[in-house]
Design an enzyme around this catalytic site. Structure first.
Site, mmCIF file in Angstrom:
data_model
loop_
_atom_site.group_PDB
_atom_site.id
_atom_site.type_symbol
_atom_site.label_atom_id
_atom_site.label_comp_id
_atom_site.label_asym_id
_atom_site.label_seq_id
_atom_site.Cartn_x
_atom_site.Cartn_y
_atom_site.Cartn_z
ATOM 1 N N GLY A 46 20.627 22.113 123.895
ATOM 2 C CA GLY A 46 19.702 22.482 124.613
ATOM 3 C C GLY A 46 20.308 22.747 126.139
ATOM 4 O O GLY A 46 19.534 23.454 126.769
ATOM 5 N N GLU A 100 21.570 16.798 130.358
ATOM 6 C CA GLU A 100 20.358 16.930 129.134
ATOM 7 C C GLU A 100 19.349 18.000 129.761
ATOM 8 O O GLU A 100 19.330 18.171 130.858
ATOM 9 C CB GLU A 100 19.466 15.664 128.924
ATOM 10 C CG GLU A 100 19.967 14.962 127.434
ATOM 11 C CD GLU A 100 19.529 15.950 126.520
ATOM 12 O OE1 GLU A 100 19.485 16.933 126.420
ATOM 13 O OE2 GLU A 100 19.380 15.254 125.380
ATOM 14 N N ASP A 101 18.905 19.079 128.775
ATOM 15 C CA ASP A 101 17.720 19.803 129.099
ATOM 16 C C ASP A 101 16.503 18.993 129.380
ATOM 17 O O ASP A 101 15.682 19.218 130.215
ATOM 18 C CB ASP A 101 17.743 20.741 127.964
ATOM 19 C CG ASP A 101 17.534 20.019 126.575
ATOM 20 O OD1 ASP A 101 17.663 18.869 126.609
ATOM 21 O OD2 ASP A 101 17.327 20.757 125.412
ATOM 22 N N ASP A 104 12.252 13.491 126.530
ATOM 23 C CA ASP A 104 10.889 13.570 125.823
ATOM 24 C C ASP A 104 10.654 12.195 125.669
ATOM 25 O O ASP A 104 9.985 11.374 126.294
ATOM 26 C CB ASP A 104 11.119 14.521 124.708
ATOM 27 C CG ASP A 104 9.702 14.651 124.030
ATOM 28 O OD1 ASP A 104 8.716 14.855 124.685
ATOM 29 O OD2 ASP A 104 9.812 14.940 122.887
ATOM 30 N N LYS A 132 9.172 14.614 130.627
ATOM 31 C CA LYS A 132 7.876 14.502 130.045
ATOM 32 C C LYS A 132 7.543 12.896 130.103
ATOM 33 O O LYS A 132 7.904 12.029 129.433
ATOM 34 C CB LYS A 132 7.790 14.766 128.736
ATOM 35 C CG LYS A 132 7.891 16.336 128.497
ATOM 36 C CD LYS A 132 7.754 16.586 127.158
ATOM 37 C CE LYS A 132 7.804 18.085 126.467
ATOM 38 N NZ LYS A 132 7.822 18.408 125.145
ATOM 39 N N PHE A 153 4.795 21.051 124.536
ATOM 40 C CA PHE A 153 5.963 21.826 124.052
ATOM 41 C C PHE A 153 6.366 23.179 124.823
ATOM 42 O O PHE A 153 5.554 24.110 125.300
ATOM 43 C CB PHE A 153 6.078 22.171 122.702
ATOM 44 C CG PHE A 153 7.341 22.595 121.939
ATOM 45 C CD1 PHE A 153 8.072 21.488 121.566
ATOM 46 C CD2 PHE A 153 7.821 23.966 121.989
ATOM 47 C CE1 PHE A 153 9.284 21.780 120.833
ATOM 48 C CE2 PHE A 153 8.992 24.191 121.213
ATOM 49 C CZ PHE A 153 9.884 23.195 120.863
ATOM 50 N N VAL A 154 7.637 22.774 125.287
ATOM 51 C CA VAL A 154 8.342 24.141 126.099
ATOM 52 C C VAL A 154 9.514 24.822 125.461
ATOM 53 O O VAL A 154 10.077 24.086 124.854
ATOM 54 C CB VAL A 154 8.592 23.677 127.525
ATOM 55 C CG1 VAL A 154 7.496 23.392 128.314
ATOM 56 C CG2 VAL A 154 9.743 22.461 127.305
ATOM 57 N N ASP A 160 14.718 25.419 122.616
ATOM 58 C CA ASP A 160 14.391 25.994 121.611
ATOM 59 C C ASP A 160 13.180 25.694 121.016
ATOM 60 O O ASP A 160 12.677 24.439 120.780
ATOM 61 C CB ASP A 160 15.135 26.154 120.376
ATOM 62 C CG ASP A 160 15.443 24.912 119.738
ATOM 63 O OD1 ASP A 160 15.711 23.740 120.430
ATOM 64 O OD2 ASP A 160 15.414 24.672 118.427
ATOM 65 N N ARG A 166 16.205 30.177 123.129
ATOM 66 C CA ARG A 166 17.209 29.589 123.887
ATOM 67 C C ARG A 166 17.614 30.418 124.931
ATOM 68 O O ARG A 166 18.188 30.057 126.209
ATOM 69 C CB ARG A 166 18.264 29.029 123.424
ATOM 70 C CG ARG A 166 18.139 27.756 122.157
ATOM 71 C CD ARG A 166 19.511 27.278 121.815
ATOM 72 N NE ARG A 166 19.300 26.383 120.584
ATOM 73 C CZ ARG A 166 18.932 25.315 120.832
ATOM 74 N NH1 ARG A 166 18.656 24.521 121.941
ATOM 75 N NH2 ARG A 166 18.867 24.289 119.428
HETATM 76 P P1 IMP Z 1 13.944 12.730 122.891
HETATM 77 O O1 IMP Z 1 15.012 12.102 121.907
HETATM 78 O O2 IMP Z 1 12.479 12.587 122.202
HETATM 79 O O3 IMP Z 1 13.829 12.375 124.276
HETATM 80 O O4 IMP Z 1 14.188 14.273 122.789
HETATM 81 C C1 IMP Z 1 15.084 14.848 123.394
HETATM 82 C C2 IMP Z 1 15.517 16.209 122.761
HETATM 83 O O5 IMP Z 1 14.506 16.986 122.073
HETATM 84 C C3 IMP Z 1 15.865 17.148 123.974
HETATM 85 O O6 IMP Z 1 17.190 17.124 124.186
HETATM 86 C C4 IMP Z 1 15.481 18.567 123.581
HETATM 87 O O7 IMP Z 1 16.654 18.975 122.748
HETATM 88 C C5 IMP Z 1 14.326 18.121 122.375
HETATM 89 N N1 IMP Z 1 13.043 18.546 122.901
HETATM 90 C C6 IMP Z 1 12.019 17.637 123.381
HETATM 91 N N2 IMP Z 1 11.082 18.128 123.965
HETATM 92 C C7 IMP Z 1 11.146 19.432 123.849
HETATM 93 C C8 IMP Z 1 10.258 20.752 124.250
HETATM 94 O O8 IMP Z 1 9.332 20.460 124.769
HETATM 95 N N3 IMP Z 1 10.855 21.794 123.707
HETATM 96 C C9 IMP Z 1 12.053 22.103 123.201
HETATM 97 N N4 IMP Z 1 13.015 20.881 122.784
HETATM 98 C C10 IMP Z 1 12.487 19.679 122.900
HETATM 99 MG MG MG Z 2 18.799 18.467 124.131
#
Ligand code: IMP
Ligand code: MG
Length: 175
Positions: A46, A100-101, A104, A132, A153-154, A160, A166
């Site tokens: 990402g 990181e992108d 979440d 978020k 969701f984005v 992606d 992407r």
């Molecule tokens: P986390 O472990 O829940 O914080 O998620 C992190 C990873 O989930 C990010 O690095 C993204 O690759 C993916 N992700 C989380 N939210 C989104 C979204 O809204 N769109 C796309 N990918 C997401």
């Molecule tokens: Mg990621």
């Protein structure tokens, strides 16, 4: 309106807004890390576009590498993090900047920071383009954040939906 696979998305953060915000973050990093030669670790897949644009604007000597993890399936966090490509560089004693992108639930970042900490870096800081806060399940300290966004969701700019979207140069939100 933008269709990605079978879902419709609306424009959310424009290429201009991304560019402006990335300029600011790059200035902050350049100032904070002057004279320190950090090791930048981009998180694949990402963050590829963000790391690329950000690092072109950071004007201090640094090294870069990538790590690859996976936690998402389609639109949901699985809560489990798989490491697909590990860190091959020497981390011990380095000033590490993780890029990181999006943060979440914070599960991926927590796992990553644990993995990196075990290798004895001099310091770790975290840059995330998106954050978020409402989705956070694990407390994560973020040093540089591009945009705080609602729990929706984005896609685009590296992010992606099931592998698609992407390459979009702006960020879209699920309709
Ligand atoms: P986390 O472990 O829940 O914080 O998620 C992190 C990873 O989930 C990010 O690095 C993204 O690759 C993916 N992700 C989380 N939210 C989104 C979204 O809204 N769109 C796309 N990918 C997401
Ligand atoms: Mg990621």
């Amino acid at each position: 309106m933008m269709k990605v696979k079978d879902k419709e998305f609306t424009p959310f953060i424009s290429a201009e807004e991304l560019d402006e915000r990335i300029n600011c973050i790059a200035k902050d990093i350049s100032k904070d890390y002057r004279g320190r030669n950090p090791l930048v670790l981009g998180v694949l897949n990402g963050a590829f576009m963000f790391v690329s644009d950000l690092m072109k604007k950071v004007d201090i000597p640094l090294q870069m590498s990538f790590i690859k993890i996976s936690s998402y399936q389609a639109m949901n966090s699985t809560g489990k993090v798989r490491e697909l490509i590990g860190v091959s560089e020497e981390i011990k004693g380095r000033e590490v900047i993780v890029v990181e992108d999006i943060v979440d639930t914070g599960v991926s970042m927590t796992h990553l920071l644990e993995t990196i900490s075990e290798k004895g870096p001099a310091s770790i800081s975290v840059v995330s383009l998106l954050f978020k806060p409402a989705a956070l399940k694990k407390p994560v300290m973020l040093d540089y954040v591009g945009f705080e966004i609602p729990d929706k969701f984005v896609v685009g700019y590296g992010l992606d939906y099931d592998g698609f979207g992407r390459n979009l140069k702006e960020i879209y939100q699920l309709k």
